[in-house]
Write an enzyme that holds these catalytic residues in place. Structure first.
Site, PDB file in Angstrom:
ATOM      1  N   LYS A  37      -7.706   1.370  -1.735  1.00  0.00           N
ATOM      2  CA  LYS A  37      -7.074   0.979  -0.491  1.00  0.00           C
ATOM      3  C   LYS A  37      -6.827   2.028   0.566  1.00  0.00           C
ATOM      4  CE  LYS A  37      -5.195  -1.572   2.761  1.00  0.00           C
ATOM      5  NZ  LYS A  37      -4.030  -2.254   2.503  1.00  0.00           N
ATOM      6  N   THR A  89       0.867  -1.114   0.003  1.00  0.00           N
ATOM      7  CA  THR A  89       0.066   0.070   0.130  1.00  0.00           C
ATOM      8  C   THR A  89       1.090   1.311   0.032  1.00  0.00           C
ATOM      9  OG1 THR A  89      -1.690  -1.174   1.122  1.00  0.00           O
ATOM     10  CG2 THR A  89      -1.689   1.240   1.251  1.00  0.00           C
TER      11      THR A  89
END
Length: 271
Positions: free
Chosen positions: A170, A95
């Site tokens: 995300k 991420t």
């Protein structure tokens, strides 16, 4: 599929295990002798250098390192892309900034290499059960090319848009999750003022209409502070990124900001 794998740590190692058990050929980077022995015991082919994870027959390389900087180091500075064959793909589970995924794609696509930014939601236990969630951004053809590998440990694998979209989804997911934990910190404070034990309150709320995945995780730890301390490194990193991305777009996080500040206040100071 013939796969390379970089980042066989807390999340990566169970991914490697699931890939091998699904019948994929996995060549994985192990930086220490201990890691190499453990990965070899899983049935993976272990290499000691990032260049060794790929060859002319590689279908895809999975990158599962911790930070955005490490993604750039591996994919842009480390020569990974130049060692990959045309028609292969890079899957980035880390991420980070959507801009990093876009920069990797800008470098890879002229070489005939697809890029899938594929951050995940879940933990090692979800990988072990094959129920990790993947938010995949990138060309549909590239996503479908790597889907057989991803489905070794993930369900669902969601194609959410072009390159960078996986990171955007995300980041919003993690900002919302963190805000929910912040709201729980506020609720626990209200409970304390009313004379309700925090552990009792959290356990009871899991059976009511306030139930959520965030609440379940917090209740399992007993207190908001204990949960926040356990996930703080991961969540804080991602919240910092989403704040930066929002600022670059000329805005903020709106109502989420107050809850995120409450979460920050719930984390015990480092000793």
């Amino acid at each position: 599929m013939r796969l390379g794998f970089i980042g066989a740590g807390r999340m990566g190692r169970p991914m490697v295990r699931r890939l091998v058990r699904a019948g994929h050929e996995v060549r994985v980077l192990g930086r220490s002798a201990e890691a190499r022995d453990a990965l070899a015991a899983e049935g993976a082919q272990v290499v000691a250098d990032p260049a060794g994870v790929t060859d002319d027959g590689t279908d895809a390389v999975v990158v599962c390192v911790f930070t955005d900087e490490q993604v750039r180091r591996v994919c842009l500075d480390g020569g990974l892309l130049t060692g990959m064959p045309r028609g292969s793909a890079v899957v980035v589970h880390t991420t980070g900034s959507p801009g990093t995924a876009e920069a990797v794609a800008a470098r890879a696509e002229p070489l005939g290499i697809g890029v899938v930014d594929a951050p995940v939601s879940g933990g090692p236990h979800d990988i072990a059960a094959g129920r990790l969630t993947v938010f995949a951004g990138g060309p549909r053809e590239a996503v479908e090319r790597v889907r057989p590998a991803l489905e070794s440990y993930a369900d669902p694998v969601l194609h959410v848009g072009p390159t960078g979209a996986g990171q955007r989804v995300k980041l919003i997911n993690n900002a919302l999750f963190a805000a929910q934990v912040g709201l729980l910190a506020e609720a626990a404070g209200l409970g304390a003022r009313m004379g309700v034990d925090e552990g009792v309150l959290l356990g009871a709320l899991t059976h009511g209409s306030a139930a959520s995945r965030a609440l379940t995780g917090v209740a399992a730890r007993g207190t908001v502070a204990a949960f926040a301390q356990a996930v703080g490194d991961f969540v804080t990193k991602d919240v910092d990124v989403v704040r930066k991305v929002a600022a670059e777009l000329g805005g903020g996080l709106g109502a989420l900001e107050h809850a995120l500040n409450a979460l920050a206040g719930a984390v015990p100071p480092a000793r």
